[in-house]
Design a protein around this motif. Sequence first.
Motif, PDB file in Angstrom:
ATOM      1  N   LEU A  82       0.812  -1.216   0.000  1.00  0.00           N
ATOM      2  CA  LEU A  82       0.000   0.000   0.000  1.00  0.00           C
ATOM      3  C   LEU A  82       0.848   1.271   0.000  1.00  0.00           C
ATOM      4  O   LEU A  82       0.321   2.370  -0.170  1.00  0.00           O
ATOM      5  CB  LEU A  82      -0.904   0.030   1.237  1.00  0.00           C
ATOM      6  N   ILE A  83       2.158   1.127   0.203  1.00  0.00           N
ATOM      7  CA  ILE A  83       3.032   2.267   0.467  1.00  0.00           C
ATOM      8  C   ILE A  83       3.777   2.709  -0.797  1.00  0.00           C
ATOM      9  O   ILE A  83       4.244   1.892  -1.587  1.00  0.00           O
ATOM     10  CB  ILE A  83       4.021   1.921   1.600  1.00  0.00           C
ATOM     11  N   ASP A  84       3.900   4.026  -0.924  1.00  0.00           N
ATOM     12  CA  ASP A  84       4.664   4.619  -2.023  1.00  0.00           C
ATOM     13  C   ASP A  84       6.046   5.062  -1.540  1.00  0.00           C
ATOM     14  O   ASP A  84       7.062   4.594  -2.014  1.00  0.00           O
ATOM     15  CB  ASP A  84       3.897   5.807  -2.603  1.00  0.00           C
ATOM     16  N   THR A  85       6.076   5.952  -0.562  1.00  0.00           N
ATOM     17  CA  THR A  85       7.329   6.496  -0.032  1.00  0.00           C
ATOM     18  C   THR A  85       7.455   6.075   1.429  1.00  0.00           C
ATOM     19  O   THR A  85       6.486   6.184   2.187  1.00  0.00           O
ATOM     20  CB  THR A  85       7.328   8.029  -0.128  1.00  0.00           C
ATOM     21  N   PHE A  86       8.649   5.621   1.805  1.00  0.00           N
ATOM     22  CA  PHE A  86       8.845   5.082   3.145  1.00  0.00           C
ATOM     23  C   PHE A  86      10.230   5.464   3.644  1.00  0.00           C
ATOM     24  O   PHE A  86      11.213   5.360   2.900  1.00  0.00           O
ATOM     25  CB  PHE A  86       8.729   3.554   3.081  1.00  0.00           C
ATOM     26  N   VAL A  87      10.298   5.901   4.872  1.00  0.00           N
ATOM     27  CA  VAL A  87      11.586   6.153   5.508  1.00  0.00           C
ATOM     28  C   VAL A  87      11.560   5.509   6.890  1.00  0.00           C
ATOM     29  O   VAL A  87      10.543   5.552   7.584  1.00  0.00           O
ATOM     30  CB  VAL A  87      11.920   7.667   5.598  1.00  0.00           C
ATOM     31  N   SER A  88      12.657   4.851   7.241  1.00  0.00           N
ATOM     32  CA  SER A  88      12.796   4.332   8.595  1.00  0.00           C
ATOM     33  C   SER A  88      14.139   4.789   9.138  1.00  0.00           C
ATOM     34  O   SER A  88      15.112   4.890   8.392  1.00  0.00           O
ATOM     35  CB  SER A  88      12.685   2.804   8.628  1.00  0.00           C
ATOM     36  N   TYR A  89      14.143   5.086  10.418  1.00  0.00           N
ATOM     37  CA  TYR A  89      15.388   5.492  11.068  1.00  0.00           C
ATOM     38  C   TYR A  89      15.279   5.158  12.541  1.00  0.00           C
ATOM     39  O   TYR A  89      14.193   4.887  13.050  1.00  0.00           O
ATOM     40  CB  TYR A  89      15.693   6.981  10.838  1.00  0.00           C
ATOM     41  N   ASP A  90      16.410   5.171  13.204  1.00  0.00           N
ATOM     42  CA  ASP A  90      16.472   4.800  14.608  1.00  0.00           C
ATOM     43  C   ASP A  90      17.204   5.867  15.397  1.00  0.00           C
ATOM     44  O   ASP A  90      18.184   6.435  14.923  1.00  0.00           O
ATOM     45  CB  ASP A  90      17.189   3.453  14.758  1.00  0.00           C
ATOM     46  N   ILE A  91      16.701   6.103  16.586  1.00  0.00           N
ATOM     47  CA  ILE A  91      17.341   7.013  17.532  1.00  0.00           C
ATOM     48  C   ILE A  91      17.637   6.182  18.771  1.00  0.00           C
ATOM     49  O   ILE A  91      16.775   5.445  19.256  1.00  0.00           O
ATOM     50  CB  ILE A  91      16.419   8.197  17.879  1.00  0.00           C
ATOM     51  N   THR A  92      18.865   6.281  19.269  1.00  0.00           N
ATOM     52  CA  THR A  92      19.237   5.446  20.408  1.00  0.00           C
ATOM     53  C   THR A  92      20.160   6.183  21.360  1.00  0.00           C
ATOM     54  O   THR A  92      20.925   7.065  20.949  1.00  0.00           O
ATOM     55  CB  THR A  92      19.900   4.132  19.932  1.00  0.00           C
ATOM     56  N   ASP A  93      20.079   5.777  22.601  1.00  0.00           N
ATOM     57  CA  ASP A  93      21.031   6.260  23.603  1.00  0.00           C
ATOM     58  C   ASP A  93      22.005   5.148  23.995  1.00  0.00           C
ATOM     59  O   ASP A  93      22.742   5.274  24.966  1.00  0.00           O
ATOM     60  CB  ASP A  93      20.313   6.820  24.827  1.00  0.00           C
ATOM     61  N   ASP A  94      22.020   4.072  23.215  1.00  0.00           N
ATOM     62  CA  ASP A  94      22.926   2.949  23.474  1.00  0.00           C
ATOM     63  C   ASP A  94      24.371   3.433  23.295  1.00  0.00           C
ATOM     64  O   ASP A  94      24.726   3.948  22.236  1.00  0.00           O
ATOM     65  CB  ASP A  94      22.617   1.807  22.509  1.00  0.00           C
ATOM     66  N   PRO A  95      25.225   3.274  24.295  1.00  0.00           N
ATOM     67  CA  PRO A  95      26.591   3.776  24.198  1.00  0.00           C
ATOM     68  C   PRO A  95      27.517   2.913  23.329  1.00  0.00           C
ATOM     69  O   PRO A  95      28.654   3.306  23.065  1.00  0.00           O
ATOM     70  CB  PRO A  95      27.071   3.776  25.656  1.00  0.00           C
ATOM     71  N   ASP A  96      27.053   1.771  22.866  1.00  0.00           N
ATOM     72  CA  ASP A  96      27.875   0.872  22.055  1.00  0.00           C
ATOM     73  C   ASP A  96      28.277   1.566  20.751  1.00  0.00           C
ATOM     74  O   ASP A  96      27.414   1.947  19.956  1.00  0.00           O
ATOM     75  CB  ASP A  96      27.074  -0.398  21.749  1.00  0.00           C
ATOM     76  N   PRO A  97      29.576   1.746  20.506  1.00  0.00           N
ATOM     77  CA  PRO A  97      30.012   2.426  19.278  1.00  0.00           C
ATOM     78  C   PRO A  97      29.682   1.626  18.014  1.00  0.00           C
ATOM     79  O   PRO A  97      29.726   2.170  16.912  1.00  0.00           O
ATOM     80  CB  PRO A  97      31.526   2.583  19.462  1.00  0.00           C
ATOM     81  N   GLU A  98      29.304   0.376  18.174  1.00  0.00           N
ATOM     82  CA  GLU A  98      28.958  -0.480  17.031  1.00  0.00           C
ATOM     83  C   GLU A  98      27.455  -0.579  16.795  1.00  0.00           C
ATOM     84  O   GLU A  98      27.012  -1.354  15.944  1.00  0.00           O
ATOM     85  CB  GLU A  98      29.542  -1.885  17.246  1.00  0.00           C
ATOM     86  N   ILE A  99      26.652   0.202  17.525  1.00  0.00           N
ATOM     87  CA  ILE A  99      25.201   0.046  17.439  1.00  0.00           C
ATOM     88  C   ILE A  99      24.683   0.312  16.029  1.00  0.00           C
ATOM     89  O   ILE A  99      23.785  -0.380  15.554  1.00  0.00           O
ATOM     90  CB  ILE A  99      24.458   0.896  18.499  1.00  0.00           C
ATOM     91  N   ARG A 100      25.228   1.281  15.318  1.00  0.00           N
ATOM     92  CA  ARG A 100      24.786   1.564  13.952  1.00  0.00           C
ATOM     93  C   ARG A 100      24.989   0.335  13.069  1.00  0.00           C
ATOM     94  O   ARG A 100      24.096  -0.073  12.325  1.00  0.00           O
ATOM     95  CB  ARG A 100      25.538   2.761  13.378  1.00  0.00           C
ATOM     96  N   ALA A 101      26.158  -0.277  13.159  1.00  0.00           N
ATOM     97  CA  ALA A 101      26.460  -1.467  12.361  1.00  0.00           C
ATOM     98  C   ALA A 101      25.578  -2.647  12.783  1.00  0.00           C
ATOM     99  O   ALA A 101      25.147  -3.438  11.930  1.00  0.00           O
ATOM    100  CB  ALA A 101      27.930  -1.831  12.494  1.00  0.00           C
TER     101      ALA A 101
END
Length: 140
Positions: A82-101
């Motif tokens: 049903l979707i045309d345009t979609f964006v997903s993102y994450d916000i975190t306070d996790d101190p792990d420097p590898e959290i993005r990966a």
Amino acid sequence: MIYHCIRFTTKPGISEQDKAAALDQMGRHSQAIPAIKSRIVGPDIGGEYDYGAVTVLEDIEGYAEYMNHPAHLAMDRAGLPLIDTFVSYDITDDPDPEIRAKIAEVHRRRFEDQPDIAGLVSGLGDYTGSAAPGKHGNRR
């Protein structure tokens, strides 16, 4: 904590009834997934998107559980067409420097393990998110 955020627009011609059913399913599936600490689904106000959702998860293990839970996969299979345009993102306070990966790896494995979902995401008009499959490439 990880706040998983999505914003999306629906394809032209999608009925209000189909939109309402999809949003209802989005709201209900949060009750089926134990990893979800909190969730809100509703109209996106002040932006270029129609709707959005924020899902709160405690850690990367909960994030992986949520992304791969059968209820979430069912929602993707029902809602993504049903979707045309979609964006997903994450916000975190996790101190792990590898959290993005680690977040990107959850998505990469999910798309690898669920090729039908990867195909649905690849078929969206525009998608921005972690480990984006297909034509959308991997945008930061």
